[in-house]
Structures are given as structure tokens and as C-alpha cells.
Design a protein around this motif. Structure first.
Motif, PDB file in Angstrom:
ATOM      1  N   ASP B 280      12.301   6.895 -48.436  1.00  0.00           N
ATOM      2  CA  ASP B 280      11.812   5.918 -47.463  1.00  0.00           C
ATOM      3  C   ASP B 280      12.937   5.031 -46.961  1.00  0.00           C
ATOM      4  O   ASP B 280      12.733   4.239 -46.051  1.00  0.00           O
ATOM      5  CB  ASP B 280      10.679   5.085 -48.071  1.00  0.00           C
ATOM      6  N   GLN B 281      14.124   5.149 -47.550  1.00  0.00           N
ATOM      7  CA  GLN B 281      15.233   4.306 -47.102  1.00  0.00           C
ATOM      8  C   GLN B 281      16.196   5.029 -46.172  1.00  0.00           C
ATOM      9  O   GLN B 281      17.158   4.447 -45.708  1.00  0.00           O
ATOM     10  CB  GLN B 281      16.019   3.777 -48.315  1.00  0.00           C
ATOM     11  N   VAL B 282      15.966   6.312 -45.981  1.00  0.00           N
ATOM     12  CA  VAL B 282      16.857   7.038 -45.075  1.00  0.00           C
ATOM     13  C   VAL B 282      16.075   7.437 -43.826  1.00  0.00           C
ATOM     14  O   VAL B 282      14.851   7.533 -43.831  1.00  0.00           O
ATOM     15  CB  VAL B 282      17.472   8.298 -45.735  1.00  0.00           C
ATOM     16  N   ASP B 283      16.836   7.674 -42.792  1.00  0.00           N
ATOM     17  CA  ASP B 283      16.244   7.961 -41.498  1.00  0.00           C
ATOM     18  C   ASP B 283      16.390   9.458 -41.220  1.00  0.00           C
ATOM     19  O   ASP B 283      17.498   9.989 -41.251  1.00  0.00           O
ATOM     20  CB  ASP B 283      16.999   7.133 -40.441  1.00  0.00           C
ATOM     21  N   PHE B 284      15.285  10.099 -40.998  1.00  0.00           N
ATOM     22  CA  PHE B 284      15.348  11.529 -40.668  1.00  0.00           C
ATOM     23  C   PHE B 284      14.068  11.912 -39.946  1.00  0.00           C
ATOM     24  O   PHE B 284      13.085  11.183 -39.973  1.00  0.00           O
ATOM     25  CB  PHE B 284      15.539  12.382 -41.921  1.00  0.00           C
ATOM     26  N   ASP B 285      14.085  13.055 -39.294  1.00  0.00           N
ATOM     27  CA  ASP B 285      12.911  13.516 -38.569  1.00  0.00           C
ATOM     28  C   ASP B 285      12.276  14.682 -39.308  1.00  0.00           C
ATOM     29  O   ASP B 285      12.973  15.490 -39.918  1.00  0.00           O
ATOM     30  CB  ASP B 285      13.300  13.978 -37.163  1.00  0.00           C
ATOM     31  N   VAL B 286      10.959  14.755 -39.221  1.00  0.00           N
ATOM     32  CA  VAL B 286      10.260  15.927 -39.730  1.00  0.00           C
ATOM     33  C   VAL B 286      10.200  16.938 -38.591  1.00  0.00           C
ATOM     34  O   VAL B 286       9.691  16.642 -37.515  1.00  0.00           O
ATOM     35  CB  VAL B 286       8.836  15.559 -40.201  1.00  0.00           C
ATOM     36  N   VAL B 287      10.757  18.111 -38.835  1.00  0.00           N
ATOM     37  CA  VAL B 287      10.811  19.121 -37.775  1.00  0.00           C
ATOM     38  C   VAL B 287       9.510  19.906 -37.786  1.00  0.00           C
ATOM     39  O   VAL B 287       9.106  20.430 -38.821  1.00  0.00           O
ATOM     40  CB  VAL B 287      12.003  20.067 -37.998  1.00  0.00           C
ATOM     41  N   VAL B 288       8.841  19.963 -36.653  1.00  0.00           N
ATOM     42  CA  VAL B 288       7.622  20.767 -36.569  1.00  0.00           C
ATOM     43  C   VAL B 288       7.764  21.783 -35.444  1.00  0.00           C
ATOM     44  O   VAL B 288       8.564  21.614 -34.530  1.00  0.00           O
ATOM     45  CB  VAL B 288       6.357  19.911 -36.315  1.00  0.00           C
TER      46      VAL B 288
END
Lengths: 181, 431, 203
Positions: B280-288
């Protein structure tokens, strides 16, 4: 499966709630808590009913079905008083994607001929997991579409993960004479 | 029982369909023979049962498939598994909690650190201990690198299965670079036994930042090469697009997780939707994906490598100083230097490595997002130093159930693309 | 005289005649030539089972480049393979299949048992795993490790090459009645009688 069930959960920044506060009874069955995880204790007869109710409440997926054989266990202390401990316990883990909560069902399946109803009609994804449970533990799932062995050969005898089944290991022999190496 | 009887018994026609007309071939070997048609008989429907595997170059190890074929078209199919059944869950009952990771790491051998992580997190939950922040960040770093190496392995084998043999060489070239870093940190290229209950086995080596930085600099350019070689290539697209389509409702019903579920456009990633460790402290995208076909599954993995690189980039900045394992005398052996000085330390060390540490009674299930989906670990403890029961919920095992549904109605040649896109690791399927 | 690639103009060979025997010809025993060529074109069968299969594939890939030993061609069909690399743990369910594939390979054939699981069952001493693949097929070289790194596998392969070239393996097989132990059923009596073409039923 209806369309709203299939909608992906909304992206929220809310903290994950692993624990669902249900009180001592929910869905007509006793509820306990184990390390912050909610556990329901239906009987085999109540299983289908409980699972149906959970499915309607948004628990869209059975994540895991497994069995524990409590034959040599010193005695469970985490069961509610209404539940009689039995040798085989079927553990079903469900997940709610909308609220990202989990619930675990622990079903006392019996001592000699463990039998529980299959969840296949509600959750088709349990097919392989229930076959595995039959293969390794010998728990019968009534109304299962393909009740056969999955991991071991078809002609295998016994259910190896039962506690009264040995490890099946071969003693390792260490030769005392020094070989020509 | 006829179809009408079933309708009466089950009521819902959809249920009957699931049982009777499903894509899954629910017969055993001896009955399968009876399904094969007679080639001499013109009245016959000319269906036949084709056996594929377990020794087959594109079944990813020892997967075997029974396919009901009509000409080149696959009708129903059945994955036959168990050819790598290792009895690991039984073995785990004879190993202490400290030895446990050596066992589970050999399940998903393409992503061994995730099995170790799930096991360790479960044991820590039972013990009620909190690992130091640095240990958690190291775990995240290693797991994301492992996700990269696992997806690179997928890119390599996927290319090879589809006839792009050069892709195998490319994929392996990059995987080697990641494995080299693993070897520096853990001492092994695979089966690391690095993440253990209470932390990790060893601290990162001096100059690890430089090593990771080199990987971060190198990999994006290499991924561009893959795009040139495969993603934008018409033949490759033709081979994958529209092949093996699954919709979100089917994927949910079949308990599919990971890239298979996400390829249908359903956003579900435990790292995002049920964060564990410090995700929850890192920034990333969930790829769909959009279509739920083989190409989406390919593209998701390709882009997940990029997301993992993004996470690693942030971990480089966020990595704190501190202990790499918990300073809890019950779980952690005393440091090497103390053993030389103190008799008690020696005894303590000996006790931890022979008898092991006791874990309080109870049961817990912890899940992590492995490259293949939800990898869960269920442990029942009876208070002794060995787990009473250890169960791993393998994502490949469950995801394999989607295979008949993905292959139904497709050509046999597409079947190879489908198997490859499910990316099963048989060690984890059979355990 | 013809222009032969590499050799170039071969006129001088004809000119030299018998006088040139000592520098224009190499003599060797045919047996050595056979052994040499066997060792240098040892095609493995793809027989990946578990973790070791990944290391086996890594050995064949760019970085370790098994092609240097003429072995990059992993054959999918056992009929075309000389070497079976048993890479990984062999379960009780897999054992009969492994033996069948071994029997389908053509003689002469070799087996490398890669990794401790294949060699002795490794850490999995339980009901599911065969405690050593040498209970099923004759193993020529054991590669230790869990999993053996590509270097270990290459060492095992080079050891095998040495043994093939020295004739050690074929000698040992001859001594113990062919380690491959292929069980051929005796020919049916009818097969011994001569059959004239066109005489067979229905022909």
C-alpha cells in the motif's frame, strides 16, 4: 452468475478488513475468530445453505477447499462449544471481492466415512479441489460430477495424507565399506 | 441418468448444462476408448480421443490432456495431472517450521520466493510476530524481481510454443541476469530458501543497489525488443488474438486468479485490493485486459514486468536500514559471533536448528499474489515445532480448470497457445 | 582435378600418388571414428520434469550455449534422441511413462540423472517419489545439486562424452548383458517359417 457479481471491485484506498464482525452466530451457524480471520462452523447438512447465503452476500469465489485429519491432534481448543470435534474437517475458504473480506468454513465431516455435499453446483471452481480432497484424504463429496482420483494413479490404494497412512519412506542405507569412487 | 432426470433433480437448466454439456471431459481412460468413433462407419460422428502428453514439448512439463476431437476441432478436454505429485504436504508434516521453506520453495519452481513468502507469512501470523521493516522491504524487492524472472520465463516458453524459437533465447538471456542477482543474494539460482519465518536468511550484499540499478536500466530496453519481435508482429497477433476467450463470470465461477482473471477485464490483484507487506506504500497499476484471450494474457504479463520495475524503482528509495530478521530469541538463532563466546548461545542455536521453535495452536490462511494468481498457505499447528497440516493453494492447480473452457471449439493448434497462456507450473499443480 | 571446398585444388594429391600417403591421409580405426561421432552429436530428448528442467533449458539457452557441444537440438521425439536427461523428481505415476520413453529411444542411448531427486529421491523420501531413477533405467552419469546449475550439467555432459569416446560405457553394457535391458518377447513360432509373397491370407 449475474452481471453485478461479475463487476470488478471499485478501487478504494480503504484499509483491508480481513475480519468480518459477525457476532457469535451468523447464517445460522457458530462463528469464531482465528488470528483475525473469521471462521464459520456449519455442519455438512448446513454447508450448502450457508454457502448459498454467502454467495448471495457477495462471496463470489471459493478460493480453496482442503481437509485436515485431526486423528493425532492433542485436541482442538478453537472450536465453539456447539460443535462436536470430529476426525476429518473440510476447510473451505471463500472470498468477497467487493469488500475484500475472507471467510473460512470449517465443516466437521465425520470420523469413519467422511462425507460432505459438493459445492460444485454453486461454485464450479471447486471441482479439482474436491477431487484432490478425495484423492488425498478420502472425503466423499456427494453429487460431485467427476468423483475420481486426480493426483495419484487410478489404481492407487489408500489416501496418503491421512494421519494413519505412513510417510511411505524408504530407509536410507549407509554403506560402511568405502566404495571405489 | 438422462438429461431430463437431471433437470428435475437440479431444477436450473444452467446447472444441468454445467454438469452434462460442459467443456470438461469427465471420463476415465478406459471409458474414453468407447468414445472413439469407428472410421469405417459412415454413420459415425468420427470423434476421437487424442492423448497429448505427459511427455510433450509444449505441455510445460508433465501435463497430460485428453482431447475429444472432431477433425481438427477440440470439443471437450480433460487435463490429467499428478505426474509430478511429490507428496510435499505430507513431507511438510515431518519438517520443522524453519525447514518448511526448503520444502515449499520446490513447488512453484519458476517463482520459488512466493511460496516461501506465503509459508513464512502464515507462520508469522500464527506466532504473532512482526518482522522488521527492512526484512519486509527485502522480501518485496526479491518477490518483484522473482515476478519479473517468472514472467520472462513465460515470454520465453510462450514464444517457443508458438514457434518463435528465437524468443526463447531472448527471454532466457534476461532471466539469466535476474538469476545472477538472486545467486548473489541467496546463494542459489532457484529454490532459494531465502525468505524464512522471522525475516530473510541474509542481508543484501554490499553494492546491491548498483546491481538492481543495472537491471532497471537494462530491462526496459529489452522489453522493447520483445515488442518489436512479438507484440506488434501480425503473425503473432493472428495466432493469439481471439484464441481461448474467457469472460469474467466464467473466470470467477472457475476460481481463476492472476493474469487469467485480469485478462477478462476484472481488476483483482491482492497487492492492490488486499494489500499485504508494504504494497500500500508503493505506486503501481493493476494491468487488466479487455477480451480475455491469449493475447491479453501475454500482454498483461509483459506489462506486469514493467509495473514490477516501477515498484523496484520505488523500493530502492524506500529501503530502510535495520535488521533483516526479527530479534526474537524464540525464532531467530543468535549471531555467529556470539556462539563462539557463549555456551548458552551455542545451546540455543542448537535447539533452534534441531528441535525447532514451538508455534502456538491454531490455524491460519494467508494469501499472496504470485505471478500466477493467489498463492495461499493454510497451516494447522498443534503447538509442536512441526506443522500439523500444511496446505498450499496453488494458483496453477486451480487455474488449470479453465483449460477445457478455453480450448473448447478451438483448433488443436490453438490448444498449444492456450496451454502456454495459462502458464501452469506443474510442480505447483501436483505438489 | 575438382576444386573441393576447404581443400582447394586437389591436383597435388593425384600427382603425389602413393608417395604422398604420409601427409595426405589420416588413418584411424573405424571404431574410434564411430565413438568420436557419437560423442559429438549427442542429441538429448526433451524430458523436463521439475525444477531441473528449467536449468536444463537455461543450459541450452544463450548464456550457457549447449550448442558448443553439438547438443542444442533437443528432440521432442524419443526416436530421434540419444540421450535422456532425467531432469527432476520422478513420481510413481510418471515412472512407467519414463520407462516407456526410454524403451522407445534407439540404441546406443545414454541417461543422465540430473539433480538429487532423480538420483536418489532427494529430500522427498515419501510415498509419491521414486527413490532414484536408476531403479527404472540404467543411469550413466549422475549430476548432483538441487537443482544442478548449468555448469554442473555441462560437466556431467562432458563426463558422458569422455565415457562415450573411451568406449567405457559400451564396454560396461556389454559386460552386464546390455544395461539397457530391452525385453524383447521371443518370436512366435510362425514367424520362423518362410512365407512366400502372395501366399498370405486375404492377399
Amino acid at each position: 452468475m449475474t452481471e453485478e457479481n461479475a463487476a470488478p471491485p471499485e478501487e478504494t484506498d480503504q484499509e483491508t478488513v480481513e475480519e468480518v464482525d459477525l457476532g457469535p452466530m451468523a447464517y445460522g451457524v457458530p462463528v469464531t475468530e482465528s488470528f483475525g480471520q473469521t471462521v464459520l462452523h456449519p455442519t455438512p447438512d448446513q454447508l450448502i445453505e450457508t454457502a448459498t447465503a454467502l454467495q448471495q452476500d457477495g462471496f463470489c469465489m471459493v478460493i480453496d477447499v482442503t481437509v485436515v485429519d485431526y486423528l493425532t491432534h492433542p485436541g482442538r481448543t478453537d472450536l465453539p462449544s456447539a460443535v462436536t470435534p470430529q476426525r476429518f474437517e473440510v476447510v473451505v475458504a471463500l472470498i468477497n471481492h467487493q469488500q475484500s473480506t475472507r471467510i473460512r468454513l470449517r465443516v466437521q465431516a465425520g470420523n469413519e466415512q467422511p462425507t460432505v455435499p459438493s459445492l460444485f453446483d454453486l461454485f464450479p471452481g471447486t471441482e479439482a479441489m474436491e477431487r484432490e480432497a478425495w484423492d488425498l484424504f478420502g472425503v466423499t463429496f456427494t453429487d460431485h460430477p467427476d468423483h475420481s482420483r486426480i493426483l495419484l494413479p487410478d489404481d492407487w490404494e489408500g489416501h496418503p495424507l491421512r494421519k494413519d497412512h505412513g510417510m511411505g519412506d524408504i530407509p536410507v542405507q549407509f554403506s560402511t565399506t568405502v566404495g571405489n569412487r | 441418468m438422462t438429461s431430463d432426470d437431471l433437470t428435475l433433480a437440479l431444477g436450473d437448466p444452467e446447472r444441468v448444462h454445467r454438469r452434462e454439456q460442459s467443456a470438461v471431459l469427465r471420463v476415465n481412460e478406459s471409458d474414453a476408448e468407447a468414445l472413439t468413433g469407428d472410421p469405417e462407419n459412415p454413420e459415425d460422428d468420427h470423434r476421437m480421443i487424442l492423448n497429448m502428453g505427459p511427455q510433450h514439448p509444449s505441455t510445460h512439463g508433465v501435463l497430460r490432456l485428453m482431447l475429444e476431437m472432431e477433425g481438427e476441432t477440440v470439443l471437450r478436454s480433460k487435463p490429467v495431472i499428478g505426474y509430478l505429485h511429490t507428496g510435499m504436504e505430507k513431507t511438510a508434516e515431518g519438517l520443522t517450521y524453519l525447514q518448511g521453506p526448503t520444502n515449499v520453495t520446490r513447488m512453484d519452481y519458476a517463482a520459488p520466493l512466493f511460496s516461501e513468502l506465503a509459508f513464512s507469512l502464515t507462520v508469522e501470523k500464527l506466532l504473532g510476530i512482526e518482522v522488521p521493516p527492512r526484512a519486509t522491504w527485502i522480501r518485496m524487492l526479491m518477490c518483484e524481481l522473482n515476478r519479473i524472472s517468472s514472467h520472462l520465463l513465460f515470454q520465453a516458453t510462450n514464444g517457443m510454443d508458438l514457434g518463435a524459437v528465437s524468443m526463447m533465447i531472448y527471454g532466457w538471456r534476461e532471466r539469466e541476469e535476474v538469476l545472477r542477482f538472486f545467486e548473489k543474494v541467496t546463494g542459489l539460482r532457484m529454490n532459494h530458501n531465502y525468505i524464512r519465518p522471522g525475516g530473510v536468511a541474509a542481508d543484501l550484499h554490499d553494492g546491491w543497489r548498483q546491481d538492481v540499478r543495472e537491471l532497471l536500466d537494462m530491462l526496459p530496453a529489452r522489453l522493447e525488443e520483445y515488442d518489436t519481435l512479438l507484440t506488434n508482429q501480425p503473425i503473432f497477433q493472428e495466432r493469439l488474438q481471439g484464441v481461448g476467450v474467457l469472460n469474467p463470470a466464467e473466470a470467477l465461477a472457475l476460481s481463476a486468479t492472476g493474469p487469467i482473471l485480469r485478462s477478462t477485464g476484472y481488476s483483482w490483484d491482492l497487492r492492490r485490493h488486499a494489500p499485504y507487506m508494504f504494497y500500500d506504500q508503493v505506486d503501481f497499476d493493476v494491468v487488466v485486459g479487455t477480451w480475455g484471450d491469449c493475447f491479453d494474457r501475454y500482454a498483461i504479463r509483459q506489462n506486469e514486468i514493467r509495473e514490477s520495475l516501477r515498484i523496484i524503482e520505488q523500493i530502492l528509495d524506500l529501503m530502510p536500514e535495520g535488521d533483516y530478521r526479527v530479534q526474537n530469541k524464540k525464532v531467530t538463532p543468535p549471531p555467529r559471533a556470539r556462539i563462539d563466546e557463549s555456551m548458552e548461545a551455542l545451546i540455543h542455536h542448537f535447539k533452534i536448528f534441531t528441535e525447532g521453535f514451538h508455534v502456538p495452536q491454531g490455524e491460519a490462511y494467508v494469501a499472496v499474489e504470485s505471478p500466477r494468481g493467489e498463492l495461499g498457505c493454510y497451516i494447522v499447528s498443534d503447538g509442536s515445532p512441526k506443522p500439523y497440516r500444511m496446505h498450499i493453494r496453488g494458483p496453477s492447480f486451480v487455474n488449470l480448470q479453465t483449460l477445457p473452457h478455453l480450448m473448447e471449439g478451438g483448433l488443436i493448434a490453438d490448444g498449444v497457445a492456450v496451454i502456454s497462456s495459462v502458464d501452469p507450473i506443474m510442480g505447483e499443480v501436483d505438489r | 582435378m575438382p576444386q573441393i571446398p576447404i581443400l582447394g585444388n586437389t591436383q597435388h594429391i593425384a600427382n603425389d600418388g602413393l608417395e604422398g600417403l604420409d601427409h595426405n591421409f589420416v588413418t584411424a580405426r573405424i571404431e574410434d571414428l564411430v565413438k568420436w561421432s557419437r560423442a559429438r552429436s549427442c542429441w538429448p530428448a526433451t524430458f523436463g520434469l521439475a525444477c531441473c528442467a528449467l536449468e536444463m533449458m537455461a543450459t541450452g539457452a544463450a548464456h550457457y550455449d549447449l550448442a558448443r557441444y553439438g547438443m542444442e537440438v533437443f528432440r521432442a521425439s524419443p526416436r530421434q534422441a540419444d540421450l535422456m536427461i532425467v531432469a527432476g523428481r520422478v513420481s510413481q505415476k510418471m515412472a512407467p511413462i519414463l520407462r516407456q520413453i526410454y524403451d522407445q529411444m534407439m540404441e546406443p542411448k545414454w541417461v543422465i540423472s540430473m539433480g538429487v531427486c532423480a538420483s536418489s529421491g532427494g529430500m522427498f523420501n515419501n510415498y509419491a517419489i521414486v527413490q532414484g531413477v536408476d531403479q527404472i533405467v540404467p543411469v550413466d552419469v549422475y549430476a548432483p545439486g538441487c537443482p544442478p546449475g548449468p555448469e554442473t550439467l555441462m560437466h556431467a555432459i562432458l563426463t558422458l562424452h569422455e565415457n562415450i569416446q573411451s568406449g567405457e560405457l559400451t564396454r560396461r553394457r556389454d559386460a552386464n548383458q546390455g544395461g539397457a535391458a530391452i525385453d524383447l518377447p521371443p518370436l512366435a513360432p510362425a514367424a520362423n517359417q518362410s512365407v512366400t509373397l502372395g501366399e498370405k491370407e486375404g492377399a
